[in-house]
Design a protein around this motif. Structure first.
Motif, short mmCIF file in Angstrom:
data_model
loop_
_atom_site.label_atom_id
_atom_site.label_comp_id
_atom_site.label_asym_id
_atom_site.label_seq_id
_atom_site.Cartn_x
_atom_site.Cartn_y
_atom_site.Cartn_z
N VAL A 1 9.36 -0.03 2.46
CA VAL A 1 10.34 -0.74 1.63
C VAL A 1 10.26 -0.17 0.22
O VAL A 1 9.22 0.36 -0.20
CB VAL A 1 10.07 -2.26 1.61
CG1 VAL A 1 10.21 -2.86 3.00
CG2 VAL A 1 8.70 -2.56 1.04
N PRO A 2 11.36 -0.25 -0.55
CA PRO A 2 11.32 0.28 -1.92
C PRO A 2 10.47 -0.59 -2.83
O PRO A 2 10.53 -1.81 -2.77
CB PRO A 2 12.80 0.27 -2.33
CG PRO A 2 13.48 -0.68 -1.40
CD PRO A 2 12.70 -0.71 -0.15
N GLY A 3 9.68 0.07 -3.66
CA GLY A 3 8.86 -0.63 -4.65
C GLY A 3 9.19 -0.15 -6.05
O GLY A 3 10.01 0.75 -6.24
N ASP A 4 8.55 -0.74 -7.03
CA ASP A 4 8.83 -0.38 -8.42
C ASP A 4 8.50 1.07 -8.73
O ASP A 4 9.16 1.71 -9.55
CB ASP A 4 8.03 -1.29 -9.36
CG ASP A 4 8.50 -2.74 -9.31
OD1 ASP A 4 9.66 -2.96 -8.90
OD2 ASP A 4 7.70 -3.62 -9.65
N ASP A 5 7.47 1.61 -8.05
CA ASP A 5 7.03 2.98 -8.33
C ASP A 5 7.21 3.89 -7.12
O ASP A 5 6.51 4.90 -6.98
CB ASP A 5 5.56 2.98 -8.76
CG ASP A 5 5.34 2.17 -10.03
OD1 ASP A 5 6.13 2.35 -10.98
OD2 ASP A 5 4.41 1.36 -10.07
N GLY A 6 8.13 3.55 -6.23
CA GLY A 6 8.35 4.36 -5.04
C GLY A 6 8.11 3.56 -3.78
O GLY A 6 7.86 2.35 -3.82
N PRO A 7 8.19 4.21 -2.62
CA PRO A 7 8.03 3.50 -1.35
C PRO A 7 6.66 2.87 -1.21
O PRO A 7 5.65 3.43 -1.66
CB PRO A 7 8.23 4.60 -0.30
CG PRO A 7 8.92 5.71 -1.02
CD PRO A 7 8.47 5.65 -2.43
N ILE B 1 15.94 1.59 2.07
CA ILE B 1 16.40 0.21 1.99
C ILE B 1 15.51 -0.67 2.87
O ILE B 1 14.88 -0.21 3.82
CB ILE B 1 17.87 0.05 2.41
CG1 ILE B 1 18.08 0.53 3.86
CG2 ILE B 1 18.80 0.81 1.48
CD1 ILE B 1 19.50 0.32 4.38
N SER B 2 15.46 -1.95 2.53
CA SER B 2 14.67 -2.91 3.31
C SER B 2 15.47 -3.41 4.51
O SER B 2 16.69 -3.49 4.46
CB SER B 2 14.28 -4.10 2.43
OG SER B 2 13.44 -3.70 1.38
N PRO B 3 14.78 -3.77 5.60
CA PRO B 3 15.48 -4.28 6.77
C PRO B 3 16.02 -5.69 6.56
O PRO B 3 15.47 -6.47 5.78
CB PRO B 3 14.41 -4.27 7.86
CG PRO B 3 13.13 -4.42 7.11
CD PRO B 3 13.32 -3.69 5.82
N CYS B 4 17.09 -6.00 7.26
CA CYS B 4 17.67 -7.34 7.19
C CYS B 4 16.79 -8.33 7.95
O CYS B 4 15.84 -7.95 8.65
CB CYS B 4 19.09 -7.34 7.76
SG CYS B 4 19.18 -7.18 9.56
N GLY B 5 17.11 -9.60 7.86
CA GLY B 5 16.30 -10.63 8.51
C GLY B 5 16.25 -10.51 10.01
O GLY B 5 15.19 -10.69 10.62
N ARG B 6 17.40 -10.21 10.63
CA ARG B 6 17.40 -10.09 12.10
C ARG B 6 16.50 -8.95 12.53
O ARG B 6 15.71 -9.08 13.49
CB ARG B 6 18.82 -9.85 12.61
CG ARG B 6 18.88 -9.70 14.13
CD ARG B 6 20.29 -9.48 14.65
NE ARG B 6 20.84 -8.20 14.23
CZ ARG B 6 21.87 -7.60 14.83
NH1 ARG B 6 22.46 -8.17 15.86
NH2 ARG B 6 22.32 -6.44 14.39
N MET C 1 0.84 -1.19 0.00
CA MET C 1 0.00 0.00 0.00
C MET C 1 0.88 1.25 0.00
O MET C 1 1.98 1.25 0.56
CB MET C 1 -0.92 0.00 1.22
CG MET C 1 -0.25 -0.24 2.55
SD MET C 1 -1.47 -0.43 3.85
CE MET C 1 -0.49 -1.32 5.07
N GLU C 2 0.36 2.32 -0.62
CA GLU C 2 1.12 3.55 -0.69
C GLU C 2 1.17 4.23 0.68
O GLU C 2 0.24 4.11 1.47
CB GLU C 2 0.48 4.50 -1.71
CG GLU C 2 0.57 4.02 -3.14
CD GLU C 2 0.09 5.06 -4.12
OE1 GLU C 2 -0.27 6.18 -3.67
OE2 GLU C 2 0.05 4.77 -5.33
N PRO C 3 2.25 4.95 0.96
CA PRO C 3 2.38 5.60 2.27
C PRO C 3 1.35 6.71 2.47
O PRO C 3 1.03 7.45 1.54
CB PRO C 3 3.80 6.18 2.24
CG PRO C 3 4.50 5.47 1.14
CD PRO C 3 3.46 5.10 0.13
N LEU C 4 0.84 6.82 3.70
CA LEU C 4 0.06 7.97 4.09
C LEU C 4 0.99 9.15 4.27
O LEU C 4 2.22 9.01 4.30
CB LEU C 4 -0.68 7.68 5.39
CG LEU C 4 -1.68 6.51 5.38
CD1 LEU C 4 -2.18 6.25 6.79
CD2 LEU C 4 -2.83 6.78 4.44
#
Length: 239
Positions: A106-112, A85-90, A1-4
């Motif tokens: 997280v980054p998406g194809d068309d923005g956050p 950037i996306s968070p690591c597994g830990r 979903m797009e950010p508020l």
């Protein structure tokens, strides 16, 4: 979903702090998190070969030191113009255990895009002893009805809510109000057979309107989806 709008402020805070980094290889990622009062907390990672904390874990500590309570949104950004950037597994596991209702940018194809932290770790182990404070989100237009006790039921899809004490938040409300209360029942039904009685509504017309609203709110929800009818109360504060 797009950010508020409020979530975009969290992303901006992480990216702004990340742009100040770069001279010290021990601090290369910035993170920001928003609490239920609308406050944004920031921190940077501490790189070390023994396993220094990522920025996301550092900002959890900063927020805790400010007695922030439950967190709603998290974002991290890298130095050198890397952006979001996306968070690591830990970090994902820690966030799931300590802040299970967190939305992570997280980054998406068309923005956050915003993802519930549980979706970043499907089929994961869940550390029940973390005793995390739970959050239930509402659209800001429902604040008055919930506060007055007029709205006591909500129907959710793919949004696990557990029985027990919760903090109610109202997304993008200009005053960032919160209410304290309890989820007292969670009943599960299939959407296509959901009745007015099961949804705790007065008429078949009402439940038809509800179903149409759910389909609009959850565009990927199948017509035979399993939904949760959540009954909740608000604790009255003494004056």
């Amino acid at each position: 979903m797009e950010p508020l709008e409020s979530e975009r402020r969290v992303i901006s805070a992480a990216e702004s702090l990340a742009r100040t980094l770069g001279d010290n290889p021990n601090h290369t990622v910035a993170a920001a998190a928003m609490d239920t009062r609308g406050n944004i907390h920031t921190a940077v990672n501490v790189y070390h070969f023994t396993g220094g904390p990522c920025a996301e874990l550092a900002v959890l500590g900063v927020a805790a030191a400010s007695t922030a309570g439950p967190l709603l949104t998290m974002a991290a950004a890298g130095d050198g113009g890397r952006g979001l950037i996306s968070p690591c597994g830990r970090c994902r596991q820690v966030m799931l255990d300590l802040q299970p209702d967190l939305l992570v940018a997280v980054p998406g194809d068309d923005g956050p895009v915003m993802r519930p932290v549980r979706q970043l770790l499907p089929d994961t182990y869940f550390f029940q002893d973390a005793a995390a404070r739970r959050v239930v989100r509402f659209n800001k237009r429902y604040y008055e009805a919930v506060a007055a006790g007029q709205k006591t039921v909500t129907v959710r899809w793919d949004d696990p809510i557990t029985i027990g004490p919760v903090t109610y938040v109202f997304e993008d409300h200009p005053q960032s109000p919160t209410l304290e209360g309890d989820v007292v029942a969670v009943d599960r039904y299939t959407l296509d057979t959901l009745t007015a009685e099961q949804a705790k509504m007065s008429s078949a017309a009402d439940v038809t309107t509800l179903k149409a609203g759910l389909q609009s709110h959850y565009p990927n929800m199948p017509s035979d989806a399993t939904v949760d009818v959540v009954t909740f109360t608000v604790r009255q504060t003494s004056s």
